[in-house]
Design a protein around this motif. Structure first.
Motif, PDB file in Angstrom:
ATOM      1  N   GLU A 433       0.834  -1.209   0.000  1.00  0.00           N
ATOM      2  CA  GLU A 433       0.000   0.000   0.000  1.00  0.00           C
ATOM      3  C   GLU A 433       0.867   1.257   0.000  1.00  0.00           C
ATOM      4  OE1 GLU A 433      -3.341   2.235   2.828  1.00  0.00           O
ATOM      5  OE2 GLU A 433      -2.510   0.284   3.403  1.00  0.00           O
ATOM      6  N   ASN A 434       1.872   1.306   0.875  1.00  0.00           N
ATOM      7  CA  ASN A 434       2.719   2.496   0.968  1.00  0.00           C
ATOM      8  C   ASN A 434       3.612   2.659  -0.254  1.00  0.00           C
ATOM      9  OD1 ASN A 434       1.709   3.297   3.469  1.00  0.00           O
ATOM     10  ND2 ASN A 434       3.179   2.047   4.588  1.00  0.00           N
ATOM     11  N   SER A 435       4.089   1.562  -0.808  1.00  0.00           N
ATOM     12  CA  SER A 435       4.965   1.629  -1.982  1.00  0.00           C
ATOM     13  C   SER A 435       4.218   2.171  -3.187  1.00  0.00           C
ATOM     14  CB  SER A 435       5.541   0.249  -2.295  1.00  0.00           C
ATOM     15  OG  SER A 435       6.385  -0.192  -1.257  1.00  0.00           O
ATOM     16  N   ASP A 436       2.960   1.779  -3.328  1.00  0.00           N
ATOM     17  CA  ASP A 436       2.159   2.225  -4.474  1.00  0.00           C
ATOM     18  C   ASP A 436       1.916   3.731  -4.464  1.00  0.00           C
ATOM     19  OD1 ASP A 436       2.022  -0.299  -5.509  1.00  0.00           O
ATOM     20  OD2 ASP A 436       0.014  -0.744  -4.740  1.00  0.00           O
ATOM     21  N   GLN A 437       1.967   4.346  -3.270  1.00  0.00           N
ATOM     22  CA  GLN A 437       1.687   5.777  -3.160  1.00  0.00           C
ATOM     23  C   GLN A 437       2.926   6.648  -3.364  1.00  0.00           C
ATOM     24  OE1 GLN A 437      -0.102   6.270   0.690  1.00  0.00           O
ATOM     25  NE2 GLN A 437      -1.911   5.040   0.193  1.00  0.00           N
ATOM     26  N   ARG A 438       4.075   6.007  -3.520  1.00  0.00           N
ATOM     27  CA  ARG A 438       5.329   6.751  -3.575  1.00  0.00           C
ATOM     28  C   ARG A 438       5.843   6.829  -5.011  1.00  0.00           C
ATOM     29  NH1 ARG A 438       7.210   4.392   0.777  1.00  0.00           N
ATOM     30  NH2 ARG A 438       8.161   2.742  -0.437  1.00  0.00           N
ATOM     31  N   HIS A 439       6.622   7.870  -5.304  1.00  0.00           N
ATOM     32  CA  HIS A 439       7.248   8.050  -6.621  1.00  0.00           C
ATOM     33  C   HIS A 439       8.116   6.831  -6.935  1.00  0.00           C
ATOM     34  CE1 HIS A 439       9.477   9.790  -9.937  1.00  0.00           C
ATOM     35  NE2 HIS A 439       8.794  10.928  -9.844  1.00  0.00           N
ATOM     36  N   SER A 440       8.019   6.322  -8.154  1.00  0.00           N
ATOM     37  CA  SER A 440       8.731   5.096  -8.520  1.00  0.00           C
ATOM     38  C   SER A 440      10.251   5.266  -8.513  1.00  0.00           C
ATOM     39  CB  SER A 440       8.270   4.620  -9.906  1.00  0.00           C
ATOM     40  OG  SER A 440       8.503   5.621 -10.882  1.00  0.00           O
TER      41      SER A 440
END
Length: 507
Positions: A433-440
């Motif tokens: 969940e947190n990774s998906d919200q962050r800049h790649s």
């Protein structure tokens, strides 16, 4: 007679003096114009206070990571960093800047890779253009998942050798151990087995192996060469003690690789003559490269082969050793996360008598801890390119061709504009969940884009195998009297080792 001789020699000496003076003056003018050009090109980007002669060299050599973090917070996106009065690197640590930068195919910076060349040769790390693309294509099969699966048993064997050493040292008591040297020898053991199928016994008899010592010394000297601007001149460096030692190291590495390749070719020829009577359990890195050479003999020479073997070992040795060591240290400082990892590993592996490829993918919480440790302490702290054409960043700021751009992975991973409380160890940052919200492009321990790290899956497998077996056998706690101090060389190193208390766990 004496007066005539004096007159005869005086004129040539005078002309020689004037010629040398003119050359010196032209060089000084050239350097002055270079500095003025750099100041003009970088004028839109504020920089930290700089010494008129050393620039920021003292900051870089002293390894003050806290100072870099201050600059990351104070100067948005990027800042110019001076090494001496006539050379500037442009440091970036913003994800949008990183994406723009890494999406291009600019050549590697000559200021770093010419210093690595004596040890690495012309391998994937130092090549550019069509030659790099060809080598990447030929080397890629060595890192396929089928090949990596066969390496799990090799890694397990080497980690168990290290654990056996720790059991002898610790017995049943809490014992302080400097673990980095042990881990570094263990990762070297793995790489030599995976590269050459060689049983070097380097974990037991490391002091007697000139190759092992050469490996340990190479990155330290390369870092010294890079950030001592007076040694950027090849002649000055060549005649320095460090230059002489680097030449010795490169000869040791070259001779070792040459001998192993020569012996392997002879061995393969003998096996062929014996109708394949002997066959190894797994194809090593050298087998795969020799197969590629057989199919591309005109474009993949023995020198190319040797360079890629040295690159595989040098690039994979200290980086993975650092990754494992920093992870152990972070888990020692955060016992609640250590216990969660241990519980997960026990539920998957039982007593750890064996580890399979499929089990590694089940270690979800352990993988989050690995990633968080790689964020806090990326083994490769920066990567650099020399702009082959102008670049324009998303905010409209531009740089001309010829500038050396450095992506500070440390700065990116500690950027408070991206990471809330960046110094805190929080594995949940890497939940789905947190990774998906962050800049790649916020988390780049293995770089990204066309030239991302070809060995990243190998490294992650090694990290998982090592940490799983270590946590099953030992509890780790920090030594409060000897905190970890990072030394940012070409590869992140511990300044005074990694000191932990180890306690053997009963099964």
């Amino acid at each position: 007679m004496e007066s005539w001789l004096e007159k005869r020699w005086a004129r040539p000496l005078y002309l020689a003096f004037v010629f040398c003076l003119a050359l010196g003056l032209l060089q000084a003018i050239k350097l002055y114009l270079r500095r003025q050009r750099l100041l003009r090109e970088l004028r839109h980007f504020p920089a930290p206070p700089t010494h008129w002669f050393y620039g920021h060299q003292k900051l870089l050599q002293d390894g003050k990571m806290e100072k870099l973090e201050e600059f990351v917070e104070k100067y948005p996106c990027a800042f110019p960093c001076w090494v001496g009065p006539f050379q500037a690197f442009f440091y970036v640590y913003d994800p949008d800047y990183a994406k723009t930068f890494l999406s291009r195919t600019d050549p590697k910076s000559k200021f770093l890779y010419k210093f690595l060349m004596p040890c690495l040769g012309k391998g994937l790390v130092s090549l550019d253009g069509p030659e790099w693309f060809q080598h990447r294509h030929l080397v890629t099969p060595a890192f396929s998942f089928n090949t990596l699966k066969s390496y799990v048993d090799v890694m397990t064997q080497s980690v168990n050798i290290m654990l056996g050493k720790w059991e002898e040292i610790c017995g049943t008591r809490d014992t302080g151990v400097e673990v980095f040297e042990h881990i570094s020898l263990m990762t070297l053991d793995i790489l030599l087995k995976c590269a050459f199928s060689q049983e070097t016994n380097c974990q037991i008899n490391s002091n007697h192996d000139t190759y092992v010592k050469a490996m340990f010394d190479s990155s330290k000297i390369t870092f010294y060469h890079l950030y001592s601007f007076l040694h950027h001149h090849d002649i000055i460096f060549k005649f320095s003690p460090e230059g002489h030692r680097l030449q010795e190291i490169s000869e040791v590495l070259q001779q070792y690789a040459e001998k192993v390749i020569r012996d392997r070719k002879k061995s393969l020829k003998d096996i062929k003559n014996q109708d394949n009577a002997q066959k190894k359990n797994y194809p090593d890195f050298l087998d795969i490269l020799l197969s590629a050479q057989a199919e591309n003999c005109d474009s993949f020479s023995d020198t190319d082969l040797q360079s890629e073997v040295n690159t595989f070992i040098l690039a994979g040795h200290d980086t993975t050793a650092g990754g494992i060591s920093w992870l152990l240290y972070h888990l020692a400082l955060n016992p609640e996360h250590q216990e969660k990892c241990r519980d997960e590993i026990r539920s998957i592996l039982g007593d750890g008598s064996s580890i399979t490829w499929d089990q590694l993918s089940e270690m979800s919480y352990t993988t989050m801890c690995i990633k968080e440790s790689l964020r806090l302490a990326p083994p490769i702290q920066s990567i650099s390119r020399e702009l082959s054409k102008p670049i324009t960043f998303p905010d409209g700021h531009s740089l001309p061709a010829g500038i050396t751009v450095v992506l500070s992975i440390w700065g990116l991973h500690h950027n408070p504009a991206i990471w809330e409380e960046p110094k805190v160890f929080d594995p949940l940052r890497f939940s789905l969940e947190n990774s998906d919200q962050r800049h790649s492009y916020s988390f780049l321990p293995f770089s990204a884009g066309p030239r991302d790290c070809i060995g990243q899956h190998f490294a992650m497998v090694e990290l998982k195998v090592a940490i799983a077996l270590i946590l099953l056998h030992f509890k780790v706690t920090p030594d409060p009297t000897r905190p970890l101090i990072f030394l940012p060389q070409v590869i992140l190193k511990p300044q005074n080792g990694v000191h932990l208390y180890l306690k053997k766990l009963s099964k």
